[in-house]
Every structure is written in C-alpha cells, then in structure tokens.
Design a protein around this motif. Structure first.
Motif, short mmCIF file in Angstrom:
data_model
loop_
_atom_site.label_atom_id
_atom_site.label_comp_id
_atom_site.label_asym_id
_atom_site.label_seq_id
_atom_site.Cartn_x
_atom_site.Cartn_y
_atom_site.Cartn_z
N ALA A 153 29.82 29.04 -1.26
CA ALA A 153 30.03 28.75 -2.41
C ALA A 153 29.62 27.56 -3.29
CB ALA A 153 31.86 28.13 -1.22
N ARG A 154 28.92 26.67 -3.03
CA ARG A 154 28.41 25.73 -3.66
C ARG A 154 27.27 26.40 -4.53
NH1 ARG A 154 27.95 21.17 1.03
NH2 ARG A 154 29.64 20.56 0.74
N ALA A 155 26.01 26.68 -4.36
CA ALA A 155 25.64 27.39 -5.05
C ALA A 155 25.97 28.84 -5.71
CB ALA A 155 24.56 27.82 -4.37
N VAL A 156 26.82 29.32 -5.52
CA VAL A 156 26.91 30.68 -6.28
C VAL A 156 28.10 30.28 -7.11
CG1 VAL A 156 27.96 33.39 -6.43
CG2 VAL A 156 26.04 31.97 -4.80
N GLY A 158 30.04 27.25 -7.52
CA GLY A 158 29.81 25.70 -7.78
C GLY A 158 31.59 25.22 -7.81
N ALA A 159 31.61 25.51 -6.11
CA ALA A 159 32.83 25.17 -5.60
C ALA A 159 32.61 24.49 -4.03
CB ALA A 159 33.58 26.39 -4.87
N GLY A 160 32.86 23.02 -4.15
CA GLY A 160 33.15 21.99 -3.37
C GLY A 160 32.36 22.48 -1.89
N ASP A 161 33.09 23.21 -1.55
CA ASP A 161 33.04 24.13 0.13
C ASP A 161 34.28 25.16 -0.15
OD1 ASP A 161 33.71 24.17 2.75
OD2 ASP A 161 34.46 22.53 3.75
N ALA A 162 34.14 26.58 0.51
CA ALA A 162 34.42 27.90 0.92
C ALA A 162 35.86 27.66 0.79
CB ALA A 162 33.92 28.27 2.47
N GLY A 163 36.46 28.39 0.81
CA GLY A 163 37.88 28.72 0.63
C GLY A 163 38.64 29.47 2.18
N CYS A 216 22.13 25.55 -8.65
CA CYS A 216 22.79 25.65 -7.79
C CYS A 216 24.55 25.49 -8.72
CB CYS A 216 23.11 24.00 -6.65
SG CYS A 216 24.90 23.97 -5.73
N ALA A 217 24.47 26.58 -8.40
CA ALA A 217 26.26 25.71 -9.59
C ALA A 217 26.95 24.91 -9.50
CB ALA A 217 26.78 27.02 -9.23
N TRP A 218 26.95 24.45 -8.08
CA TRP A 218 28.15 22.94 -7.55
C TRP A 218 27.41 22.30 -8.10
CZ3 TRP A 218 27.81 19.68 -2.97
CH2 TRP A 218 28.83 18.71 -3.13
N PRO A 224 32.10 19.19 -7.90
CA PRO A 224 33.37 19.11 -7.69
C PRO A 224 34.12 18.57 -6.61
CG PRO A 224 32.57 20.91 -8.12
CD PRO A 224 31.19 19.80 -8.71
N ALA A 225 34.90 18.09 -6.09
CA ALA A 225 35.39 17.96 -4.87
C ALA A 225 35.95 19.58 -4.52
CB ALA A 225 36.41 17.55 -4.70
N TYR A 226 36.31 19.74 -3.48
CA TYR A 226 36.37 20.87 -3.18
C TYR A 226 38.06 20.76 -3.23
CZ TYR A 226 39.16 24.35 0.56
OH TYR A 226 39.70 25.61 1.35
#
Length: 300
Positions: A153-156, A158-163, A216-218, A224-226
């Motif tokens: 979720a983060r590295a690919v 760019g999200a703060g956490d997985a959905g 890392c995209a994140w 950014p926060a989740y």
DNA sequence: AATCCGTGGGG
DNA sequence: TCCCCAAGGAT
C-alpha cells in the motif's frame, strides 16, 4: 490517468530488499536451515494472529514432542489443545491436528509443496499455503499477510495503509513485484514480511532505516495519512469469545472431566455461558462424558 | 463481504 | 484505563 502498477520499472527492487533481509533478518528458529516443511507449517499456523514472542517457546516444544506430522496425528485432540496453551484461537490446533493426519496418511508424512494441495488441507488458507511453499520449499509464491499488504500500500500505491483485504487483488499486487526465479522470489516474500514487521510498521515506521525508502511511493508523496474506510475493531470484553476462552481455560487446567458447577463459576450470565458451552461442543473443542461432565476431546 | 473465532502486550 | 492490534481461516 497515470497508473503506477503498470509502470515499466518495478517500484520495489528485489535485490535491495533481499540483501537487506540477508543481513538484518531476525534469527527466528523456524528460519534456521534444515527446518522441515512440517516445522514451517506449524510455525505459520501458530503465527496466524499471534505474535512471534508468544509462539516461539510453544513451537520449540512442539518440534521436540512431535517432529513429524504422524507424531502429532497420533496424539489425542485434548493433549494437542493443552500443548497449544494460550496461543488463542484453539480451533487452529484442532485443524492442524487434522491436517497432520491427512499429511501422514495421504502424503507420505511429508508436507506438500504445491499450493493447491496445501489449500485443500484444513486450516490452510491463501496465506499459509503460499508461506509454506515459499519458506519451506523455495517456491515463487505471492505471500500476502497484513504486513505485506501495508508495505505494498505504501511503497507501490503511496497510501498510508492498506484498505480492506481482497485476496485476488492483493495476490496480483504482490505477484507483480516478485522476480521470475523461485529462489529470489521466495526470499523476497520473506523480506517483504520482515520489512512490514520491523521497519514499515503501522504506527511509527522507521523510514530512515528502510532499504527501499528511496523508491517508496508513500515517501515521495509526503507520507499522507491513511484515507481509506475506517478499520473495524472487534470487541472482546463480554463477547462469546471471552466466555469460550474462560470455559476452555478451566478444562485445559484440569486433569480430568469437570462438572457443570465448576464451569458455572467462570461467567455469571447463565444464558451466554450455556450458549458458549454448546458452541464449544459443536466445534469439537469440548466433549461431554457419559455421566454429564465436560472434558477436552479424546481424554476420557 | 462481513462476522466470528482467543489472548496478551504496548501506546 | 482503554483501545489497538498481531505471520488468517472458515462460513
């Protein structure tokens, strides 16, 4: 729109990750060279929703007592549940016992290395089947657990956490990251998990010591926060799960069958207590003796 | 897809 | 204290 997942260059470099794993991985006992497929299966089953430090001593004891699937299969269910102790979710112990019987009888006492064969065994799902294939047999298999989902979720993305999890999509995401050769892919699967556990953690990620922070995209998005849907947190206090745990704890601590009055003491709500005892009987975690008392299965 | 299934440590 | 959550699986 631009699509990150279809970019020509993989966002995670397998070599960087594997090199980091080779020098930094914790020396967990089930990672020692020579660990059998059975040893890996037992560890993966115990580690489902249970932290490493609680699993380690129990795993050591199990390997000493039951070094092969047939050794465990020959044991009574009750003794297996007792040895499972307080790892939690004791149905895992029952299913592992069942799986051991199938492995002993139908697979020559050797844990299968094929994902689909593993998936057919009780208690082995999408995660555990691939973890065994990769970690015990060096197969290329996308191993997706909660840590890997967070890293991806983060590295690919760019999200703060997985959905919320989606087995098909999650498997495809990780499959796209793995190199083609089995040995490196298997190593990378272990590395992704380790990274999520010790570096890319939920609350305080140690990005300064992350081997892949530079791509890392994140990281590039400013961490950014989740922003996904709120995570659901299960209640425990007052639930059937707590009551079942208390009932089972009495039986684990007793050498023989116990009367209903002893079980009555663990929970004041009689209706809930009876419902939970019934469900334990249905699940095969408890048996009733001819004289109406209760015991762990196969011990009377 | 959402819910249920144990337990205990850390923030 | 309370709340979150830790290498999931089955239904």
């Amino acid at each position: 729109m631009t699509t990150i997942s279809n970019s020509a260059v993989p966002p995670v470099n397998p070599v960087e990750l594997v090199d980091w794993f080779d020098t930094s991985a914790r020396p967990l006992p089930w990672r020692a060279p020579g660990t059998t497929g059975w040893g890996v299966l037992v560890s993966e089953t115990m580690l489902q929703q249970t932290p490493v430090n609680r699993v380690q001593p129990i795993w050591e004891e199990w390997m000493r007592r039951w070094p092969r699937p047939s050794d465990l299969a020959a044991e009574s269910q009750g003794e297996v549940l007792r040895a499972w102790g307080k790892l939690g979710y004791p149905r895992r112990a029952l299913r592992l016992h069942q799986a051991a019987g199938v492995i002993a009888d139908e697979h020559g006492d050797v844990v299968p290395s094929d994902v689909d064969t593993l998936l057919a065994l009780p208690g082995i799902g999408a995660y555990t089947a691939r973890a065994v294939a990769a970690f015990a047999y060096g197969r290329r298999a996308p191993v997706v657990d909660t840590n890997v989902r967070r890293v991806v979720a983060r590295a690919v993305h760019g999200a703060g956490d997985a959905g919320p999890p989606s087995t098909k999509r999650d498997l495809a995401d990780v499959d796209a990251l793995l190199p083609s050769d089995d040995a490196t892919a298997a190593r990378m699967s272990a590395a992704l998990m380790e990274l999520g556990q010790v570096v890319c953690t939920v609350r305080s990620p140690a990005c300064e010591s992350c081997p892949i922070a530079h791509d890392c995209a994140w990281q590039h998005a400013g961490r950014p926060a989740y922003a996904g849907p709120p995570k659901k947190v299960q209640k425990f206090a007052g639930t059937d799960r707590q009551v079942r745990g208390k009932l089972l704890d009495v039986l684990r601590g007793s050498t023989g069958p116990v009367g209903r009055h002893e079980l009555d003491a663990v929970w004041s709500d009689a209706g809930q207590r009876d419902r939970c005892l019934d469900s334990l009987l249905v699940d095969g975690l408890v048996e009733q003796t001819a004289d109406g008392r209760f015991a762990l299965p196969g011990e009377h």
